[in-house]
Design an enzyme around this catalytic site. Structure first.
Site, PDB file in Angstrom:
ATOM      1  N   HIS A  62       0.856  -1.191   0.000  1.00  9.91           N
ATOM      2  CA  HIS A  62       0.000   0.000   0.000  1.00  9.91           C
ATOM      3  C   HIS A  62       0.894   1.244   0.000  1.00  9.91           C
ATOM      4  CE1 HIS A  62      -2.794  -3.082   1.453  1.00  9.91           C
ATOM      5  NE2 HIS A  62      -3.775  -2.282   1.100  1.00  9.91           N
ATOM      6  N   HIS A 299      -4.082   3.239  -3.977  1.00 13.51           N
ATOM      7  CA  HIS A 299      -4.272   2.742  -2.611  1.00 13.51           C
ATOM      8  C   HIS A 299      -3.495   1.466  -2.316  1.00 13.51           C
ATOM      9  CE1 HIS A 299      -6.202   1.450   1.109  1.00 13.51           C
ATOM     10  NE2 HIS A 299      -6.504   0.304   0.518  1.00 13.51           N
ATOM     11  N   GLU A 459     -20.822  -2.046  22.762  1.00 16.57           N
ATOM     12  CA  GLU A 459     -20.111  -3.297  23.054  1.00 16.57           C
ATOM     13  C   GLU A 459     -18.837  -3.457  22.243  1.00 16.57           C
ATOM     14  OE1 GLU A 459     -24.489  -3.945  23.876  1.00 16.57           O
ATOM     15  OE2 GLU A 459     -23.325  -3.190  22.168  1.00 16.57           O
ATOM     16  N   HIS A 523     -31.944 -12.807  22.205  1.00 14.11           N
ATOM     17  CA  HIS A 523     -31.069 -12.728  23.369  1.00 14.11           C
ATOM     18  C   HIS A 523     -30.558 -14.103  23.823  1.00 14.11           C
ATOM     19  CE1 HIS A 523     -32.522  -8.669  23.471  1.00 14.11           C
ATOM     20  NE2 HIS A 523     -32.017  -8.392  24.669  1.00 14.11           N
TER      21      HIS A 523
END
Length: 736
Positions: A62, A299, A459, A523
């Site tokens: 890169h 890139h 989270e 859940h």
């Protein structure tokens, strides 16, 4: 270029060669080496040609962003960042994170120029090579000298940087005293356009602004290019306005390609921030100097020999000279090593004086610097006789174990993703990690000395920022996260990066079964255990009662280079004080209830242990002898010798083994001949916990009936008939 006056409070912390009276505490940047535009131009041209050569060598890599960021690197590595190349682990060094990790050649090359001894020109040439001893992997890796964290998945690095900055804030608030700044380092994070699009990056940015981490500086390589094309293909928001809205100070640099002086000015201003993290928006051109400059083609691919030759010719260099670095460039960076030695000496003097003034705190701080836990930490964990004998949720058991540890071990920083009432991780007397000037309307306030972290509903960032806390200095901080097990699928990339980097952390995953109940299949995490049991260098431990939960924490604290997930129930679990063993947990599996001349081994796990034990009792009434093995952790069991494993699972007895767990059965075929598990073609169901188990056939009588039938068939056909077959014994598979 304009003259810039550096604030007095900042000068004494900068590795700049100042002119004029030191007592005035000011410096005109234009009087530094920066004023030599010809020399600066040589640096930038040399650097960009080196990057082009290194990528062309093996036809990959890169190069684009690394070339575009050249001027940023000169400003940062030469003038503003405080570090010591000769001692990369100098404790009070500035931390640097390359969140756009594909630009690693940029970091490796500057590490070479400033004198990291292992980053030789030979090592630079190993980039994208077949060499197994390469220190230049395709993305930065924590194992290599001078790399703070492993980056690659975009957005992870900026989250790590927030954790590193939080660690500094916490340690400084805890140990610094007037006249004694033991910890005052900054965290610098380099990002590209993509890190600002990843969700984890935005979660971390939001939290850093909320905590007002004024020691965190994010440098944005704004080249407006991603893999698919220009950024405005998918993103047209006002990035600066968003950062301001998140509580950051924004500084703009319009010419990031050449204006080293302007970049230094921006970095100096950022370093002086007293109230907010700083976002420096620097405009650059990807692949500058190449024929694909400013294009997505710059890139992630080498430019080709013709273009590389033209880049060198246009830079005034010999196209046939490769990896060329003039001595003048090395000389330019030579002073950095001496500055590093000076930083170390000054810090050592502060520590020495501090030790005389505050001997007890100094001893504690030295222990933290070494990464040591107090030797008696295991004595803090309650003894078996201190646990309840009545049915208890293992999430409550975890609180009984973790709360006294957190109260007494300053290494612990415990937090939750907005689930304090559910996860039982808050201990009496805890202080929240919080900016002391904030006064939330709910009345909960805190200090930077606090060790309880409210992560909010973030989270992914919780796990990834915790990796930064753990990486600040291994052992200095042990992060403990907590949430429902199901939501650790949101956190999984961060958990994986912690395991990959060998960072110790503990993840408290509650509500871990269909026993979670009425919240339903969204859940009820029936499949996540298979993911985490398969993840390298991770301990997934599912204890069946309080005593096993104690063993899980002992295993987690003992694993200094391994993260641990402790998987816990919402519902009450039967306690087995006459059988369960914390020592057994440390071996991964052990015999919970032995039976001479047994017909079958029942493997019980976590919340489903009750079904194994009660099915054993039903089988006994039917004349079938069953022994019960508790199996909380596959990874720990694999570390045991063959003789122990054979003794626990009775490999040589010729009797079948049946694993009983309300999860997908993947993985149990390694240890068992059959499983009583969840169907592989459906999720859970919205029912109260006990009824959910019944709905899916988790009933001791049903289990005993199927096991009895399997044992009879086993005896009739013989063990050889079952080779290569793993039988699913649960016939109760309700359709959707």
């Amino acid at each position: 270029m304009a003259s810039v006056t550096i604030p007095a409070s900042t000068v004494e912390h900068l590795p700049l060669t100042l002119s004029g009276s030191e007592s005035q505490k000011t410096a005109d940047i234009s009087t530094l080496e920066l004023k030599d535009n010809e020399k600066t131009s040589l640096l930038l041209r040399t650097f960009r040609c080196l990057i082009a050569d290194l990528c062309e060598q093996f036809k990959g890599g890169h190069p684009g962003s690394a070339m575009g960021m050249a001027a940023i690197g000169v400003a940062l590595w030469k003038y503003v960042m405080r570090y010591s190349p000769e001692n990369p682990n100098f404790f009070n060094r500035d931390r640097f994170v390359l969140s756009n990790g594909h630009c690693c050649l940029w970091q490796y090359s500057f590490m070479h120029l400033v004198g990291y001894k292992n980053m030789t020109i030979d090592q630079l040439k190993s980039y994208h090579s077949k060499r197994t001893d390469s220190l230049c992997p395709g993305h930065p890796e924590i194992e290599h000298e001078g790399i703070e964290v492993t980056t690659g998945p975009l957005g992870q690095g900026i989250a790590n940087a927030v954790g590193l900055a939080m660690a500094t804030k916490h340690l400084a608030a805890t140990y610094n005293k007037p006249g004694f700044e033991l910890v005052n380092n900054k965290t610098w994070c380099m990002i590209g356009d993509a890190c600002l699009q990843e969700g984890v990056g935005l979660e971390a940015i939001s939290l850093a602004g909320h905590f007002r981490l004024n020691n965190l500086i994010v440098v944005y390589d704004n080249n407006q290019i991603t893999c698919d094309g220009s950024v405005d293909l998918t993103n047209t928001e006002d990035v600066n306005a968003k950062m301001v809205a998140c509580g950051w100070k924004v500084i703009d640099v319009l010419d990031g390609n050449h204006d080293v002086e302007g970049i230094v000015s921006a970095l100096v201003e950022a370093r002086a921030s007293t109230d907010r993290p700083v976002f420096i928006n620097i405009r650059t051109v990807i692949g500058i100097g190449s024929k694909v400059a400013g294009d997505a083609k710059a890139h992630g691919a080498a430019f080709g020999p013709e273009d590389v030759a033209n880049i060198k010719k246009n830079s005034g260099f010999d196209a046939q000279q490769f990896f060329h670095i003039p001595q003048e460039v090395y000389d330019y960076f030579a002073s950095v090593r001496g500055q590093g030695r000076q930083f170390e000496a000054e810090w050592d003097q502060v520590v020495s004086a501090y030790s005389k003034e505050y001997p007890e705190l100094a001893a504690e701080f030295a222990c933290r610097v070494r990464g040591d836990f107090p030797k008696d930490w295991a004595d803090i964990i309650p003894k078996k006789e201190d646990f309840p004998t009545t049915p208890t949720p293992s999430r409550k058991s975890a609180g009984l174990v973790c709360n006294p540890l957190a109260a007494k071990l300053n290494n612990f920083m415990v937090g939750t993703a907005d689930l304090s009432p559910s996860v039982n991780m808050a201990w009496n007397g805890k202080v929240d990690f919080q900016n002391p000037d904030l006064r939330p309307s709910c009345g909960i306030s805190g200090e930077y000395t606090g060790r309880y972290i409210h992560w909010g509903v973030r989270e992914h960032a919780m796990a990834s920022i915790s990796n930064g806390l753990a990486a600040f200095n291994k052992g200095t901080i042990l992060p403990v996260t907590s949430s429902f097990f199901m939501f650790y699928i949101y956190a999984a990339p961060g958990v994986r990066m912690g395991a990959l980097q060998r960072l110790q952390s503990i993840h408290i995953a509650t509500h871990d079964s269909i026993g979670t109940g009425e919240d339903g299949p969204t859940h009820q995490p029936i499949e996540l255990a298979a993911l985490y049991r398969a993840m390298p260098n991770l301990q997934y431990i599912r204890p069946c009662d309080s005593e096993e939960t104690a063993g899980a924490f002992i295993a987690a604290l003992s694993a200094r280079e391994t993260p641990t997930i402790i998987s816990l129930s919402r519902q009450n679990l039967q306690q087995y004080p006459q059988h369960s063993s914390r020592e057994g947990v440390l071996k991964g599996a052990y015999v919970l209830i032995e039976e001479q001349d047994a017909d079958v081994t029942l493997i019980g796990v976590g919340a489903e242990m009750v079904f194994a034990v009660e099915a054993r009792n039903v089988l006994k009434q039917q004349g079938v002898k069953a022994r019960v093995v508790s199996f909380p952790c596959h990874r720990l069991f694999e570390k045991q010798n063959l003789e122990y494993k054979a003794q626990v699972l009775q490999y040589r007895a010729g009797i079948p083994r049946v694993a009983i767990e309300a999860y997908a059965a993947m993985g149990w075929e390694r240890y068992a001949d059959a499983g009583y598990s969840m169907s592989t073609d459906r999720f859970g169901h919205s029912l109260p916990g006990a009824e959910a188990y019944e709905y899916f056939g988790f009933n001791p009588t049903k289990i005993a009936t199927e096991v009895q039938s399997f044992v009879a068939e086993w005896k009739q056909r013989g063990p050889e008939a079952f080779r290569g077959e793993f039988r699913d014994l649960n016939k109760t598979h309700p359709s959707h």
